[in-house]
Design a protein around this motif. Sequence first.
Motif, PDB file in Angstrom:
ATOM      1  N   TYR B  35      13.738  -9.504   0.519  1.00 56.39           N
ATOM      2  CA  TYR B  35      12.520  -9.109   0.925  1.00 56.39           C
ATOM      3  C   TYR B  35      11.576  -8.841   0.184  1.00 56.39           C
ATOM      4  N   GLN B  37       7.272  -7.400   1.122  1.00 53.23           N
ATOM      5  CA  GLN B  37       7.091  -6.296   2.066  1.00 53.23           C
ATOM      6  C   GLN B  37       5.630  -6.108   1.592  1.00 53.23           C
ATOM      7  N   GLY B  42       5.413  -6.156   7.526  1.00 53.98           N
ATOM      8  CA  GLY B  42       6.406  -6.042   7.633  1.00 53.98           C
ATOM      9  C   GLY B  42       6.995  -6.586   7.077  1.00 53.98           C
ATOM     10  N   LEU B  43       8.919  -6.502   7.124  1.00 50.81           N
ATOM     11  CA  LEU B  43       9.097  -6.976   6.148  1.00 50.81           C
ATOM     12  C   LEU B  43       9.646  -8.580   6.037  1.00 50.81           C
TER      13      LEU B  43
END
Lengths: 110, 115
Positions: B35, B37, B42-43
């Motif tokens: 992911y 960030q 957000g992710l």
Amino acid sequence: TQLLEQSPQFLSIQEGENLTVYCNSSSVFSSLQWYRQEPGEGPVLLVTVVTGGEVKKLKRLTFQFGDARKDSSLHITAAQPGDTGLYLCAGDDSWGKLQFGAGTQVVVTP
Amino acid sequence: EAGVTQSPTHLIKTRGQQATLRCSPISGHTSVYWYQQALGLGLQFLLWYDEGEERNRGNFPPRFSGRQFPNYSSELNVNALELEDSALYLCASSLIRRQGQLEQYFGPGTRLTVT
């Protein structure tokens, strides 16, 4: 794309107060997770809810999954400074990955 | 039991360079997720590997790529770095889903700064 909306975006409360964070979607999820993330660290899994209407308690934290499995809430009773952090909800889209909400930043001051 | 580990903790690169980030999953976990960030966001899902194969990728350009090794560890490569690639890169691992539950356990992340 299944979108998860969290509200509020930011919450600042005094120690001892209660708070509720909401996570909503128009889509159904097979399960939903809540995470807490502190600055510069990875999210930590708090709970997984699977069944519609399910309620789980983790000490002063209560998690609820909506009957239709589209929404969830996190309620903290008598918040403490250690509860400060970014709370993230994430839905399992059944395609092998999680959809994350943008998060709710909670600040609990002594 | 050791959690998910990531290296390096911090990485500073200049625009146009390549970055390689590494992740070791929890022992017994076969799936690895990456992911991004960015600050204040957000992710954003990047990639999912399971049993050495890429299973899914997010809405990122091809210069974001990776692989999973036979021991289930994983590597994320970002080519032709751009300033907006500066972010915390998080790796997570999970077991094959059980009863529809997908629980991911995250590492501490690699902070990539592109100057």
